[in-house]
Design a protein around this motif. Structure first.
Motif, PDB file in Angstrom:
ATOM      1  N   ALA A  73       0.829  -1.205   0.000  1.00 20.72           N
ATOM      2  CA  ALA A  73       0.000   0.000   0.000  1.00 20.72           C
ATOM      3  C   ALA A  73       0.866   1.259   0.000  1.00 20.72           C
ATOM      4  O   ALA A  73       0.572   2.235  -0.699  1.00 20.72           O
ATOM      5  CB  ALA A  73      -0.924   0.004   1.214  1.00 20.72           C
ATOM      6  N   LYS A 131       2.352   1.825  -3.451  1.00 23.50           N
ATOM      7  CA  LYS A 131       1.336   2.319  -4.372  1.00 23.50           C
ATOM      8  C   LYS A 131       1.102   3.812  -4.143  1.00 23.50           C
ATOM      9  O   LYS A 131       0.986   4.606  -5.095  1.00 23.50           O
ATOM     10  CB  LYS A 131       0.038   1.529  -4.168  1.00 23.50           C
ATOM     11  N   ARG A 181     -10.011   5.472  -1.893  1.00 24.70           N
ATOM     12  CA  ARG A 181     -10.894   4.655  -2.733  1.00 24.70           C
ATOM     13  C   ARG A 181     -10.259   4.390  -4.097  1.00 24.70           C
ATOM     14  O   ARG A 181     -10.346   3.283  -4.630  1.00 24.70           O
ATOM     15  CB  ARG A 181     -12.234   5.369  -2.888  1.00 24.70           C
ATOM     16  N   GLU A 182      -9.600   5.389  -4.651  1.00 27.82           N
ATOM     17  CA  GLU A 182      -8.990   5.254  -5.973  1.00 27.82           C
ATOM     18  C   GLU A 182      -7.866   4.221  -5.979  1.00 27.82           C
ATOM     19  O   GLU A 182      -7.720   3.441  -6.915  1.00 27.82           O
ATOM     20  CB  GLU A 182      -8.445   6.615  -6.419  1.00 27.82           C
ATOM     21  N   ASP A 228      -7.378   1.954  -3.462  1.00 25.78           N
ATOM     22  CA  ASP A 228      -7.764   0.787  -2.664  1.00 25.78           C
ATOM     23  C   ASP A 228      -6.822   0.594  -1.477  1.00 25.78           C
ATOM     24  O   ASP A 228      -6.265  -0.482  -1.261  1.00 25.78           O
ATOM     25  CB  ASP A 228      -7.784  -0.480  -3.539  1.00 25.78           C
ATOM     26  N   VAL A 229      -6.637   1.669  -0.707  1.00 32.39           N
ATOM     27  CA  VAL A 229      -5.822   1.622   0.503  1.00 32.39           C
ATOM     28  C   VAL A 229      -6.608   2.251   1.648  1.00 32.39           C
ATOM     29  O   VAL A 229      -7.668   2.848   1.439  1.00 32.39           O
ATOM     30  CB  VAL A 229      -4.485   2.376   0.312  1.00 32.39           C
ATOM     31  N   ARG A 230      -6.077   2.153   2.835  1.00 29.63           N
ATOM     32  CA  ARG A 230      -6.755   2.719   3.999  1.00 29.63           C
ATOM     33  C   ARG A 230      -6.527   4.232   4.080  1.00 29.63           C
ATOM     34  O   ARG A 230      -5.510   4.734   3.609  1.00 29.63           O
ATOM     35  CB  ARG A 230      -6.244   2.066   5.281  1.00 29.63           C
TER      36      ARG A 230
END
Length: 316
Positions: A147, A150, A186-187, A189-191
């Motif tokens: 994450a 990314k 959201r874009e 896909d992480v916290r």
């Protein structure tokens, strides 16, 4: 930095039919512009030539075939490396790392999968460049988990886009709002917590622990001055042990060298505390107890303290 072509390329002994072999056997190049110009002149392989070279490498470990595959895709590494110039690392270093990724791709490339090497190699080239950037962008590695990686390579671009959409003239520099944090999370896909943490890391800078020279040449104090813990430094530990020994055994030994009156005066003046927490007895209190003047008590005290120092020095 001197730039050289990948080692695998040196194994090329001949070019494709009808193409000069000199185009595939280039010497090491010390100038980046000359290197880029040279690799852009290397002819590309057709799909049939690429498949033939890949099969020769996979089936017979033909280094000449592997060299041709590597050499014909060096321009791809140059193109991909340009995408990462914004991280402040030398372009030549990015190209060298990308070349390593290209050679790894050639080593694992299977033409039977039905894809061209250019599509397969992109992943390996980017992976090597990513790893190099993460290790060298800061003294402390800023991204270790999937994450975090990314976010490291995508957060700033997304941030600039969000700020630009909002009409922010200073796009990309201000902090993300709560709504923008949700969008980024959201874009990618992480916290949300990962987004906040990475934004904080990217906005920070490295601070040298050691003192650094100032503009006028004088050395400025660094964090090491107040972060260092000297309590467990060997010399400090030994000194502390010696002080403890002198404050217990040493003082007890030194007091034993005094007569009873001198020992009592020193003890009452310096080693005892009153019930209210105040210091020891005053000169007048001791003078009244012994029926002498306060000046006489002071003289006895001074002589006793001198003997104590001499006894402690001898004991140490």
């Amino acid at each position: 930095m001197s730039l050289a072509l990948p080692p695998a390329a040196g194994a090329v002994a001949a070019a494709a039919p009808g193409r000069p072999s000199a185009s595939l056997t280039l010497p090491p190049l010390g100038n980046l512009d000359a290197y880029i110009s040279a690799v852009n002149r290397i002819p590309l392989l057709s799909a049939e030539e690429e498949r033939d070279c890949a099969q020769r490498w996979r089936l017979h470990q033909d280094l000449e075939a592997a060299g041709r595959l590597v050499m014909s895709h060096l321009r791809l590494v140059v193109a991909i490396s340009r995408q990462y110039l914004g991280y402040g690392l030398p372009h030549a270093d990015l190209i060298q790392e990308g070349n390593i990724g290209l050679m790894k791709a050639v080593k694992r490339f299977d033409p039977a999968q039905g894809v061209r090497l250019v599509s397969y190699a992109v992943h390996w080239i980017k992976a090597e460049i990513h790893e190099f950037i993460l290790k060298n962008w800061r003294m402390v590695k800023v991204a270790t988990t999937k994450a975090q990686r990314k976010l490291f390579f995508n957060l700033r671009a997304l941030k600039r886009g969000l700020k630009a959409d909002a009409g922010d003239e200073d796009a990309g520099r201000g902090r993300l709002s709560e709504a923008e944090i949700d969008i980024v999370a959201r874009e990618l896909d992480v916290r949300r917590e990962d987004v906040i943490e990475m934004e904080t890391r990217l906005s920070g800078t490295d601070v040298a622990l050691d003192p650094q020279p100032g503009d006028d040449g004088e050395e400025l104090s660094g964090p090491i001055a107040y972060l260092a813990d000297y309590r467990h430094e060997p010399t400090a530990v030994l000194e502390a042990r010696e002080r403890e020994r002198l404050s217990s055994e040493g003082i007890e030994h030194a007091l034993a060298q005094l007569d009873s009156r001198s020992r009592h005066i020193v003890t009452a003046r310096w080693l005892q505390v009153n019930d209210d927490g105040s210091g020891g007895a005053t000169l007048q209190e001791l003078a009244d107890a012994y029926g002498v003047s306060a000046e006489r008590i002071r003289q006895i005290e001074a002589a006793a303290l001198k003997k104590l120092r001499q006894a402690l020095e001898a004991y140490a």
